[in-house]
Write an enzyme that holds these catalytic residues in place. Structure first.
Site, PDB file in Angstrom:
ATOM      1  N   ARG A   1       0.822  -1.210   0.000  1.00  0.00           N
ATOM      2  CA  ARG A   1       0.000   0.000   0.000  1.00  0.00           C
ATOM      3  C   ARG A   1       0.857   1.260   0.000  1.00  0.00           C
ATOM      4  NH1 ARG A   1      -2.273  -3.743  -1.062  1.00  0.00           N
ATOM      5  NH2 ARG A   1      -4.201  -4.631  -0.227  1.00  0.00           N
TER       6      ARG A   1
ATOM      7  N   SER B   1     -11.182  -0.527   3.309  1.00  0.00           N
ATOM      8  CA  SER B   1     -10.430  -0.855   4.529  1.00  0.00           C
ATOM      9  C   SER B   1      -9.860   0.423   5.138  1.00  0.00           C
ATOM     10  CB  SER B   1      -9.299  -1.834   4.204  1.00  0.00           C
ATOM     11  OG  SER B   1      -9.817  -3.052   3.730  1.00  0.00           O
TER      12      SER B   1
ATOM     13  N   GLU C   1      -5.371   3.656   6.331  1.00  0.00           N
ATOM     14  CA  GLU C   1      -5.054   3.465   4.918  1.00  0.00           C
ATOM     15  C   GLU C   1      -5.444   4.680   4.085  1.00  0.00           C
ATOM     16  OE1 GLU C   1      -6.201   0.362   1.339  1.00  0.00           O
ATOM     17  OE2 GLU C   1      -5.752  -0.413   3.327  1.00  0.00           O
TER      18      GLU C   1
END
Length: 367
Positions: free
Chosen positions: A164, A246, A359
């Protein structure tokens, strides 16, 4: 009514006003808008589909440039050479692109079906799901470099992809990037079979062993089904989908920390050599497992018995389908969303000594 409210431009549905919002529909319009903002010395926030943003209730004290430069090409002329080149504009809706590559029998993106947002955001976050991420297929990203005022191309090896993460993300500060993505190029494989299926849940769903291939149409269908069951496919009738997906990344911790968790805590190897400084063995954990086992179940924040209810009043909660998503139940503010997220992060840290990190990009706010 206050103009330029940003909440409707995000999938979470929170965020105050910006000073100005500019929507750009071509690459040149995007470059010109960014140059004008920089020349005026204004703060800049670049937005695509708004699926990875939590914007403060105070809004953004600057100019928002929205990317709407859609379109893509699929070069079938090189299929016989064993590669299919797909080039997409930054504002191209992601799932429409994935759907078309599956239809055209170009494999590699099918496990990333159903992810909201635009294509230009995918290399920034190294978007991934079900054992796949875009670093496996991206060959080149063209950007506008705000520091040099020039178009620049990054090859895959220059993008510093990690979990990520990427060079593009690491050079972005509160939504203001050094490199503004213009186009993204993918190298896919011809044929009706998917890339090897790496995720156990997905492998079971399509009836293959891990590491085997399945028809790409089957993989896409099952990914959409699985994501839908978790509230991860946008649906205006389902409040569980009013989220950033998420909210927390899976923690990457030293092996010694992972060894202190219960035996049934999921652990995954960290494949990137760059993620192992000084030879230290690192392990990726499941944020969902940590959240659930720290006492935060699905729908946390909706009950009067939940501590987050005191601050969020039931307007925000963990999804009733998936503990990783923080959702807007209707009328939530950014403060409500962050109250739920902070309670969860604090609780996991108290239970396991591991701090979860957001995130999505947090604009004008913090966790």
């Amino acid at each position: 009514m206050t103009k330029n409210i940003l909440a409707p431009l995000t999938t979470l549905g929170v965020g105050g006003p910006a000073k100005r919002v500019i929507t750009t529909s071509t690459e040149q319009e995007l470059i010109d808008a960014v140059r004008a903002v920089d020349a005026a010395g204004e703060k800049l926030l670049v937005m695509g589909g708004g699926s990875n943003l939590v914007i403060s209730d105070a809004g953004f004290d600057g100019t928002v440039v929205r990317i709407a430069s859609s379109g893509f090409t699929i070069d079938e002329g090189v299929i016989g050479c064993g590669v299919v080149t797909v080039t997409a504009q930054a504002g191209q809706p992601w799932d429409d692109l994935v759907q078309e590559t599956v239809r055209r029998e170009a494999s590699g993106l099918e496990a990333l079906s159903g992810i909201p947002g635009f294509t230009g955001a995918t290399p920034v976050q190294n978007v991934g799901a079900y054992g796949s991420d875009v670093s496996q297929t991206i060959s080149m990203v063209r950007v506008w470099d705000r520091e040099t005022s020039a178009v620049k191309s990054f090859a895959n090896s220059e993008l510093g992809f990690a979990y990520r993460d990427s060079v593009l993300k690491r050079t972005t500060v509160e939504g203001s990037p050094r490199y503004v993505v213009l186009t993204v190029e993918f190298q896919l494989q011809p044929g009706h079979l998917s890339a090897p299926v790496k995720y156990a849940e997905l492998a079971r769903a399509v009836g293959v062993d891990i590491g085997r291939r399945a028809p790409s149409v089957d993989v896409r269908r099952e990914v959409l089904r699985l994501r839908g069951s978790k509230g991860m496919v946008l649906d205006p009738k389902d409040r569980d989908t009013f989220s950033t997906g998420s909210f927390f990344t899976n923690p990457i911790v030293p092996q010694v920390v992972a060894d202190q968790l219960p035996d049934d805590a999921p652990r995954f190897p960290v494949e990137s050599a760059a993620a192992m400084p000084n030879g230290e063995i690192l392990v990726k954990l499941s944020a969902a497992w940590l959240i659930d086992h720290a006492g935060f179940g699905k729908g946390y924040g909706l009950s009067l018995q939940d501590s987050a209810f005191v601050h969020a009043g039931g307007r925000a909660s963990l999804s009733t389908k998936h503990t990783l998503a923080v959702t807007n139940r209707g009328g939530a503010s950014a403060a409500d969303v962050l109250a739920v997220a902070s309670a969860v992060a604090d609780g996991v840290e108290a239970a396991y000594g591991i701090r979860l990190h957001a995130e999505p990009l947090l604009i004008g706010c913090s966790l």
